[in-house]
Design a protein around this motif. Structure first.
Motif, PDB file in Angstrom:
ATOM      1  N   ILE A 325       0.837  -1.201   0.000  1.00 38.20           N
ATOM      2  CA  ILE A 325       0.000   0.000   0.000  1.00 38.20           C
ATOM      3  C   ILE A 325       0.871   1.250   0.000  1.00 38.20           C
ATOM      4  O   ILE A 325       0.616   2.218  -0.729  1.00 38.20           O
ATOM      5  N   TYR A 326       1.950   1.234   0.820  1.00 38.62           N
ATOM      6  CA  TYR A 326       2.813   2.403   0.919  1.00 38.62           C
ATOM      7  C   TYR A 326       3.625   2.582  -0.359  1.00 38.62           C
ATOM      8  O   TYR A 326       3.879   3.718  -0.790  1.00 38.62           O
ATOM      9  N   VAL A 327       4.055   1.465  -0.970  1.00 39.64           N
ATOM     10  CA  VAL A 327       4.804   1.569  -2.219  1.00 39.64           C
ATOM     11  C   VAL A 327       3.921   2.159  -3.318  1.00 39.64           C
ATOM     12  O   VAL A 327       4.328   3.055  -4.062  1.00 39.64           O
ATOM     13  N   ARG A 328       2.687   1.662  -3.412  1.00 38.55           N
ATOM     14  CA  ARG A 328       1.775   2.191  -4.434  1.00 38.55           C
ATOM     15  C   ARG A 328       1.458   3.668  -4.156  1.00 38.55           C
ATOM     16  O   ARG A 328       1.324   4.468  -5.092  1.00 38.55           O
ATOM     17  N   ALA A 329       1.330   4.028  -2.876  1.00 34.50           N
ATOM     18  CA  ALA A 329       1.057   5.428  -2.545  1.00 34.50           C
ATOM     19  C   ALA A 329       2.224   6.324  -2.956  1.00 34.50           C
ATOM     20  O   ALA A 329       2.026   7.449  -3.420  1.00 34.50           O
TER      21      ALA A 329
END
Length: 560
Positions: A325-329
């Motif tokens: 989730i953080y990488v995609r964000a």
């Protein structure tokens, strides 16, 4: 300046270079691993020695001392060694010199450990070797929960029915199930019954070990065929273990069930996992090496429906943590910043220069610079992570400068009545040195990062590289692609420029809007000129007012 001449004489060459930047940039984005952090190579290897029953002092004297002496003598590039001894367990951390070949060190540690086992307590097993990596953080956490099943059953399901298929995911490292207790068969001895039969706990242990075996028994030849004979003396259930004979007392056979209770249960519980107040189990999934975090997470999520179909209906398998989730964000943030920069730059050029063709030229240089930086990062072995993407987001705001200044200076020379080709050459020559110096000034800010060592260097060097590569690509494009595109796209606008001023550009409402904006901007510039002249005439008042403002702002410090 010579680069601009080459670009104008060989325009198709640099157009092909731009197309290659686009193609290889897309290939690099697809091929590069996507991770949370850069790979942090910390040269530390942990050796875990275990021997049940030894006290911490005995582990230190009989195991750790011998191992540390051997490691310091036979393993190369050792900086220092640390150790910690517990009941039946010793952890020896071997720190290598920066830049040492850790893989070779691990091979030497393994060979040395095998050689000193004969000097250890009897039946000592080789140590478990772990190489520490600061980026080994769980990328997924799976929770296993059920309103009906016991913790030992949930642990068994997680260990044998969920963890095993997940281990086939490429790039995934699945840790043992955490929470609950391992499923075992417990033999709870009744001391009173044991004493009454004249037996000891050792008799029970020897009986279980002797009658719970699987032995090869060779072959039996019958006629023209030869058969394998298999001897399986392993009980199929806990009830059969209770029927195993112990000893004949007064003509009667005593079984294990007479002096003990045999049941399916769990071992000693050392950790507890609760999900929404209910005890359960969870499994952590890490990634191996340079595998992409997003690829591993996507593969695991694709496999989850198949795993859920093989579990009992009352068992719930849920995602408790997802680092993707953080990488995609982060990726979305970089894209958002790039789009905002492109839109604002386009609006600025449309309003101030009144040229949609110039807007296209500048807007193309920004993504090409970012893609070129990604290609360079791919070539040096970096990954797309928070630091490299953060560096690209930082560079996006700077990338607009080179192309914008170049195209604006071309327009300025056109307004002086010069032909288009001459305006391009003069415009490029006038800003070549200042643009080069400003690019170097920005890049040189990041040079001290390359003097860092250890984890700090691994974290911040990718950020510095992404900015430097993007700035170099931006300068190159502003000297090649921008003049080439201007030579092809601006002839239609060159006739609209009048000497020493801008004539009407465009048709209809847009021409009227640009003319109105230019008039208002000239009025604003005149007002600013008057204000600046007044400030220079009253320097003491201006400086005193600025000093009062700074001192008054300090009163806000307690409110921060």
């Amino acid at each position: 300046m010579w680069l601009v001449h080459v670009a104008l004489r060989r325009p198709y060459t640099f157009v092909c270079v731009a197309i290659l930047m686009l193609v290889f940039g897309v290939v690099a984005i697809i091929s590069m691993p996507i991770d949370i952090f850069p790979t942090i190579n910390i040269p530390v290897v942990s050796m875990l020695w275990s021997y049940g029953g030894l006290s911490p002092r005995e582990m230190e004297q009989r195991v750790v001392s011998s191992a540390e002496r051997a490691y310091s003598s036979y393993v190369n590039d050792v900086e220092h060694i640390e150790s910690q001894s517990l009941n039946g367990l010793s952890i020896i951390k071997v720190y290598f010199q920066p830049g040492a070949d850790v893989n070779a060190g691990m091979a030497q540690l393994a060979a040395t450990s095998q050689g000193i086992i004969r000097n250890m307590p009897p039946n000592m097993t080789p140590p478990f070797m772990v190489r520490f990596n600061a980026t080994d953080v769980p990328i997924l956490q799976l929770g296993v929960n059920s309103p009906q099943r016991t913790e030992s059953e949930l642990n068994d399901l997680g260990q044998n029915f969920i963890r095993v298929p997940l281990g086939t995911v490429r790039g995934a490292s699945v840790l043992p199930a955490y929470g609950g207790v391992p499923r075992v068969v417990n033999v709870d001895i009744d001391p009173v019954a044991l004493f009454a039969k004249g037996l000891s706990a050792g008799d029970v242990s020897r009986a279980v070990n002797a009658q719970n075996v699987i032995l090869p028994s060779g072959t039996a030849k019958m006629g023209g065929r030869e058969y394998y004979v298999r001897l399986n003396s392993s009980p199929d259930s806990a009830r059969q273990i209770a029927d195993l004979p112990l000893k004949q007392v007064n003509g009667a056979m005593v079984t294990i069930g007479d002096v003990a209770q045999v049941r399916e249960g769990g071992g000693v519980q050392t950790n507890i996992v609760r999900q929404n107040g209910r005890r359960g189990t969870y499994i952590s999934i890490l990634k191996n090496g340079k595998a992409s975090t997003l690829d591993v997470v996507d593969q695991v999520k694709t496999m989850l429906p198949q795993i859920r179909a093989g579990l009992p209906n009352d068992v719930l398998l849920t995602l408790l943590g997802d680092q993707s989730i953080y990488v995609r964000a982060t990726i979305a943030g970089v894209l958002r910043e790039g789009v905002i920069a492109a839109v604002l730059t386009a609006l600025m050029i449309l309003v101030f220069l009144g040229s949609w063709r110039s807007t296209i030229i500048v807007a193309l240089s920004i993504p090409l610079s970012v893609l070129t930086s990604i290609i360079a990062l791919w070539a040096v072995g970096e990954t797309l992570n928070v630091m490299t993407l953060g560096g690209l987001a930082l560079a996006v705001g700077i990338l607009v400068d080179d192309a914008t200044v170049a195209i604006e200076n071309i327009h300025r020379n056109l307004e002086h009545g010069k032909p288009l080709r001459e305006a391009i050459l003069d415009g490029a020559e006038q800003i070549a040195i200042p643009a080069f110096v400003s690019t170097l000034a920005i890049c040189i800010v990041f040079l001290p990062i390359f003097a860092l060592k250890g984890p700090a260097a691994a974290l911040f060097r990718p950020l510095a590289l992404s900015v430097i590569f993007a700035m170099a690509a931006s300068y190159f494009l502003s000297r090649t692609l921008v003049p080439t595109m201007a030579d092809y796209m601006l002839p239609a606008e060159a006739t609209h420029h009048a000497p020493e001023g801008a004539g009407p550009r465009g048709d209809g409402w847009y021409r009227r809007f640009v003319a109105r904006f230019d008039a208002e901007f000239e009025r604003f510039r005149g007002a600013y000129h008057s204000l600046l002249a007044g400030a220079l005439e009253h320097r003491r008042i201006v400086l005193s007012g600025a000093a009062v403002f700074v001192l008054a702002s300090l009163a806000l410090a307690p409110a921060i």
